[in-house]
Design a protein around this motif. Structure first.
Motif, PDB file in Angstrom:
ATOM      1  N   LEU A 238     -16.406  22.286   0.772  1.00  0.00           N
ATOM      2  CA  LEU A 238     -15.299  21.331   0.886  1.00  0.00           C
ATOM      3  C   LEU A 238     -15.893  19.943   1.035  1.00  0.00           C
ATOM      4  O   LEU A 238     -16.805  19.729   1.845  1.00  0.00           O
ATOM      5  N   ILE A 239     -15.396  18.992   0.239  1.00  0.00           N
ATOM      6  CA  ILE A 239     -15.818  17.595   0.315  1.00  0.00           C
ATOM      7  C   ILE A 239     -14.590  16.751   0.625  1.00  0.00           C
ATOM      8  O   ILE A 239     -13.564  16.865  -0.053  1.00  0.00           O
ATOM      9  N   ILE A 240     -14.672  15.915   1.645  1.00  0.00           N
ATOM     10  CA  ILE A 240     -13.602  14.973   1.965  1.00  0.00           C
ATOM     11  C   ILE A 240     -14.154  13.560   1.822  1.00  0.00           C
ATOM     12  O   ILE A 240     -15.227  13.246   2.351  1.00  0.00           O
ATOM     13  N   VAL A 241     -13.421  12.715   1.102  1.00  0.00           N
ATOM     14  CA  VAL A 241     -13.787  11.314   0.899  1.00  0.00           C
ATOM     15  C   VAL A 241     -12.705  10.457   1.531  1.00  0.00           C
ATOM     16  O   VAL A 241     -11.524  10.580   1.174  1.00  0.00           O
ATOM     17  N   ALA A 242     -13.081   9.598   2.492  1.00  0.00           N
ATOM     18  CA  ALA A 242     -12.080   8.785   3.190  1.00  0.00           C
ATOM     19  C   ALA A 242     -12.641   7.404   3.496  1.00  0.00           C
ATOM     20  O   ALA A 242     -13.854   7.199   3.562  1.00  0.00           O
ATOM     21  N   THR A 243     -11.734   6.458   3.710  1.00  0.00           N
ATOM     22  CA  THR A 243     -12.091   5.072   3.996  1.00  0.00           C
ATOM     23  C   THR A 243     -11.350   4.599   5.237  1.00  0.00           C
ATOM     24  O   THR A 243     -10.399   5.252   5.689  1.00  0.00           O
ATOM     25  N   GLU A 244     -11.777   3.455   5.810  1.00  0.00           N
ATOM     26  CA  GLU A 244     -11.195   3.016   7.089  1.00  0.00           C
ATOM     27  C   GLU A 244      -9.754   2.526   6.968  1.00  0.00           C
ATOM     28  O   GLU A 244      -8.959   2.672   7.888  1.00  0.00           O
ATOM     29  N   PHE A 245      -9.391   1.923   5.876  1.00  0.00           N
ATOM     30  CA  PHE A 245      -8.015   1.541   5.573  1.00  0.00           C
ATOM     31  C   PHE A 245      -7.949   1.118   4.119  1.00  0.00           C
ATOM     32  O   PHE A 245      -8.990   0.997   3.449  1.00  0.00           O
ATOM     33  N   GLY A 246      -6.740   0.910   3.612  1.00  0.00           N
ATOM     34  CA  GLY A 246      -6.589   0.551   2.208  1.00  0.00           C
ATOM     35  C   GLY A 246      -6.630  -0.958   1.982  1.00  0.00           C
ATOM     36  O   GLY A 246      -7.204  -1.693   2.793  1.00  0.00           O
ATOM     37  N   ARG A 247      -6.027  -1.378   0.871  1.00  0.00           N
ATOM     38  CA  ARG A 247      -6.041  -2.789   0.521  1.00  0.00           C
ATOM     39  C   ARG A 247      -4.616  -3.255   0.218  1.00  0.00           C
ATOM     40  O   ARG A 247      -3.703  -2.446   0.074  1.00  0.00           O
ATOM     41  N   THR A 248      -4.440  -4.556   0.167  1.00  0.00           N
ATOM     42  CA  THR A 248      -3.106  -5.108  -0.046  1.00  0.00           C
ATOM     43  C   THR A 248      -2.495  -4.591  -1.345  1.00  0.00           C
ATOM     44  O   THR A 248      -3.202  -4.342  -2.327  1.00  0.00           O
ATOM     45  N   ALA A 249      -1.177  -4.455  -1.334  1.00  0.00           N
ATOM     46  CA  ALA A 249      -0.479  -3.982  -2.532  1.00  0.00           C
ATOM     47  C   ALA A 249      -0.565  -5.007  -3.650  1.00  0.00           C
ATOM     48  O   ALA A 249      -0.688  -4.651  -4.824  1.00  0.00           O
ATOM     49  N   ALA A 250      -0.490  -6.274  -3.313  1.00  0.00           N
ATOM     50  CA  ALA A 250      -0.553  -7.342  -4.316  1.00  0.00           C
ATOM     51  C   ALA A 250      -1.973  -7.854  -4.481  1.00  0.00           C
ATOM     52  O   ALA A 250      -2.769  -7.855  -3.531  1.00  0.00           O
ATOM     53  N   ALA A 251      -2.294  -8.287  -5.693  1.00  0.00           N
ATOM     54  CA  ALA A 251      -3.585  -8.921  -5.941  1.00  0.00           C
ATOM     55  C   ALA A 251      -3.635 -10.277  -5.244  1.00  0.00           C
ATOM     56  O   ALA A 251      -2.603 -10.926  -5.035  1.00  0.00           O
ATOM     57  N   ASN A 252      -4.828 -10.701  -4.865  1.00  0.00           N
ATOM     58  CA  ASN A 252      -4.971 -12.043  -4.291  1.00  0.00           C
ATOM     59  C   ASN A 252      -5.265 -13.053  -5.406  1.00  0.00           C
ATOM     60  O   ASN A 252      -5.197 -12.711  -6.592  1.00  0.00           O
ATOM     61  N   GLY A 253      -5.647 -14.238  -5.042  1.00  0.00           N
ATOM     62  CA  GLY A 253      -5.875 -15.274  -6.042  1.00  0.00           C
ATOM     63  C   GLY A 253      -7.277 -15.323  -6.591  1.00  0.00           C
ATOM     64  O   GLY A 253      -7.612 -16.210  -7.385  1.00  0.00           O
ATOM     65  N   THR A 254      -8.133 -14.365  -6.214  1.00  0.00           N
ATOM     66  CA  THR A 254      -9.522 -14.384  -6.668  1.00  0.00           C
ATOM     67  C   THR A 254      -9.895 -13.110  -7.423  1.00  0.00           C
ATOM     68  O   THR A 254     -11.063 -12.710  -7.441  1.00  0.00           O
ATOM     69  N   GLY A 255      -8.905 -12.479  -8.038  1.00  0.00           N
ATOM     70  CA  GLY A 255      -9.183 -11.290  -8.825  1.00  0.00           C
ATOM     71  C   GLY A 255      -9.516 -10.077  -8.000  1.00  0.00           C
ATOM     72  O   GLY A 255     -10.241  -9.180  -8.464  1.00  0.00           O
ATOM     73  N   GLY A 256      -8.990 -10.018  -6.792  1.00  0.00           N
ATOM     74  CA  GLY A 256      -9.258  -8.881  -5.926  1.00  0.00           C
ATOM     75  C   GLY A 256      -8.075  -8.574  -5.038  1.00  0.00           C
ATOM     76  O   GLY A 256      -6.953  -9.009  -5.290  1.00  0.00           O
ATOM     77  N   THR A 257      -8.330  -7.823  -3.984  1.00  0.00           N
ATOM     78  CA  THR A 257      -7.313  -7.486  -2.998  1.00  0.00           C
ATOM     79  C   THR A 257      -7.920  -7.664  -1.612  1.00  0.00           C
ATOM     80  O   THR A 257      -9.147  -7.669  -1.451  1.00  0.00           O
ATOM     81  N   ASP A 258      -7.066  -7.809  -0.611  1.00  0.00           N
ATOM     82  CA  ASP A 258      -7.540  -8.036   0.745  1.00  0.00           C
ATOM     83  C   ASP A 258      -7.316  -6.793   1.612  1.00  0.00           C
ATOM     84  O   ASP A 258      -6.780  -5.787   1.150  1.00  0.00           O
ATOM     85  N   HIS A 259      -7.720  -6.887   2.858  1.00  0.00           N
ATOM     86  CA  HIS A 259      -7.634  -5.736   3.756  1.00  0.00           C
ATOM     87  C   HIS A 259      -6.187  -5.299   3.928  1.00  0.00           C
ATOM     88  O   HIS A 259      -5.305  -6.117   4.187  1.00  0.00           O
ATOM     89  N   GLY A 260      -5.956  -3.977   3.804  1.00  0.00           N
ATOM     90  CA  GLY A 260      -4.605  -3.456   3.877  1.00  0.00           C
ATOM     91  C   GLY A 260      -4.466  -2.354   4.901  1.00  0.00           C
ATOM     92  O   GLY A 260      -5.128  -2.367   5.938  1.00  0.00           O
ATOM     93  N   THR A 261      -3.613  -1.372   4.583  1.00  0.00           N
ATOM     94  CA  THR A 261      -3.334  -0.294   5.543  1.00  0.00           C
ATOM     95  C   THR A 261      -3.376   1.070   4.855  1.00  0.00           C
ATOM     96  O   THR A 261      -4.367   1.778   4.928  1.00  0.00           O
ATOM     97  N   GLY A 262      -2.313   1.476   4.163  1.00  0.00           N
ATOM     98  CA  GLY A 262      -2.280   2.783   3.522  1.00  0.00           C
ATOM     99  C   GLY A 262      -3.370   2.933   2.475  1.00  0.00           C
ATOM    100  O   GLY A 262      -3.671   1.998   1.731  1.00  0.00           O
ATOM    101  N   ALA A 263      -3.954   4.132   2.404  1.00  0.00           N
ATOM    102  CA  ALA A 263      -5.086   4.385   1.500  1.00  0.00           C
ATOM    103  C   ALA A 263      -4.910   5.749   0.838  1.00  0.00           C
ATOM    104  O   ALA A 263      -3.870   6.382   0.953  1.00  0.00           O
ATOM    105  N   ALA A 264      -5.963   6.174   0.137  1.00  0.00           N
ATOM    106  CA  ALA A 264      -5.984   7.500  -0.496  1.00  0.00           C
ATOM    107  C   ALA A 264      -7.161   8.289   0.052  1.00  0.00           C
ATOM    108  O   ALA A 264      -8.266   7.750   0.171  1.00  0.00           O
ATOM    109  N   MET A 265      -6.950   9.548   0.379  1.00  0.00           N
ATOM    110  CA  MET A 265      -8.013  10.465   0.766  1.00  0.00           C
ATOM    111  C   MET A 265      -8.220  11.442  -0.383  1.00  0.00           C
ATOM    112  O   MET A 265      -7.253  11.943  -0.955  1.00  0.00           O
TER     113      MET A 265
END
Length: 382
Positions: free
Chosen positions: A281-308
């Motif tokens: 069994l392999i589990i892949v997880a992260t500390e939190f997700g990223r913002t739903a909307a893109a930011n102004g620099t071609g990326g996303t910022d620190h968010g909440t909901g994520a994917a495991m």
């Protein structure tokens, strides 16, 4: 004796020879468990993509992943096109994905978020040890001492059960004569001699697993892990640390590379575990997700909901014993990406608890009572 780098013993036995970060813990069971942490807050929305949510394209704009014709999982979700092996495993029912998931942590500090993820607490620095170390106490006696391949032992593996550490050290290769003299030096000290012999045994195993390979590459890392976990006297639990998931800018190219490396690692693990893949069994997880909307620099910022993400040949048996889980599926109580549904007006709303997801999979994998697993691994939320 193989000797890529000199093995230094200090105190109870700290040896150094290899990076990237990889952590091992051993338990006397045929089941294998690998925990992969994505440090930096991996973007779940562009990993397991809610392509059919009408607000996905609106919020992501140029960051919305378009090439999903061959990666659709169901009528709502698709995988990032870099995850070729992951898609194949999903089709074989050797993968499942949990979306809109989060730990109890609701702030956006990497350090605090990772502390909660690894300790299993409900707030940062609430617990001093890690849930993966506490898991060892629920399993049969260890076959050999726990080993960590990282500069320091990750918090998830710290606790009452011993985990030694290996890390990269740029030292000149010693001569055979020097290694022999060090061995003779510890010959009369039972504790140090045993630690030295154990360290050299792992050094030899690592050398064999890495012959002709670049240790910085994900395929070589998978080869190394597979070699260790496949040995009769090897470890049964591993933790891998991956970084680079903090995509504030240039996310499309950076995330594609990160996910491609993860996919290569998965393929290498499946190949090198051989028949033991069916027990893994392999589990892949992260500390939190990223913002739903893109930011102004071609990326996303620190968010909440994520994917495991979960993988392994053990998943069909796991899900057969727990009917609330289905291999080859995306598990999600999807909240939608409407502005009114976003957490604090900016993040994917978490609707599933990460600790509950880990508990369900781990308890079924080891045939343990879920309540006991929850109380041991995540005592603050049980």
């Amino acid at each position: 004796m193989q000797r890529r780098q000199f093995v230094k013993l200090c105190g109870a036995g700290l040896a150094a020879f290899w990076l990237p970060s990889l952590s091992f813990a051993a338990a006397a069971t045929e089941q294998r468990f690998i925990f992969i942490i994505q440090r930096g807050a991996a973007d779940g929305l562009n990993t397991v993509i809610p392509y059919a949510d009408p607000d996905y394209q609106r919020l992501r704009g140029a960051l919305a992943v378009q090439d999903i014709n061959d990666t659709k999982l169901d009528s709502l979700f698709a995988l990032h096109p870099s995850l070729v092996t992951a898609k194949a495993l999903y089709q074989q029912q050797h993968a499942l994905f949990v979306h809109a998931v989060a730990s109890a942590y609701r702030e956006r500090s990497h350090f605090d978020g990772q502390n909660v993820l690894e300790s299993g607490g409900t707030r940062a620095y609430q617990l001093k040890d890690g849930w993966l170390n506490r898991l060892l106490g629920l399993l049969p006696p260890a076959q050999n001492e726990a080993i960590a391949f990282s500069p320091t032992i990750p918090l998830a593996l710290r606790g009452n059960y011993q985990v030694d550490a290996y890390a990269s050290a740029k030292l000149p290769q010693p001569s055979d004569d020097l290694l022999l003299r060090v061995s003779q030096l510890y010959q009369q000290d039972a504790q140090l001699h045993a630690a030295w012999e154990s360290a050299m045994q792992v050094e030899n195993m690592a050398d064999k697993g890495m012959q002709g390979q670049n240790s910085q590459q994900p395929a070589a890392l998978g080869n190394m892990v597979g070699d260790f976990l496949s040995r009769p006297d090897g470890p049964r639990i591993a933790m891998l640390e991956t970084g680079g998931w903090d995509t504030h800018s240039a996310q499309n190219s950076r995330l594609s590379k990160q996910l491609s490396d993860l996919d290569t690692l998965l393929a290498s693990l499946q190949t090198n575990l051989g028949s033991h893949w069916q027990q893994t069994l392999i589990i892949v997880a992260t500390e939190f997700g990223r913002t739903a909307a893109a930011n102004g620099t071609g990326g996303t910022d620190h968010g909440t909901g994520a994917a495991m993400l979960a993988f392994g040949g053990a998943l069909p048996a796991i899900t057969a014993s727990n009917r609330s889980w289905t291999a080859g599926k995306v598990i999600a109580d999807w909240p939608s990406l409407k502005d009114s549904q976003l957490y604090q007006g900016r993040d994917l709303q978490p609707t599933l608890a990460l600790d509950k997801a880990i508990t369900a999979l781990v308890s079924a994998h080891y045939g343990l009572e879920p309540g006991k697993v929850a109380r041991t691994l995540f005592p603050a939320s049980s």
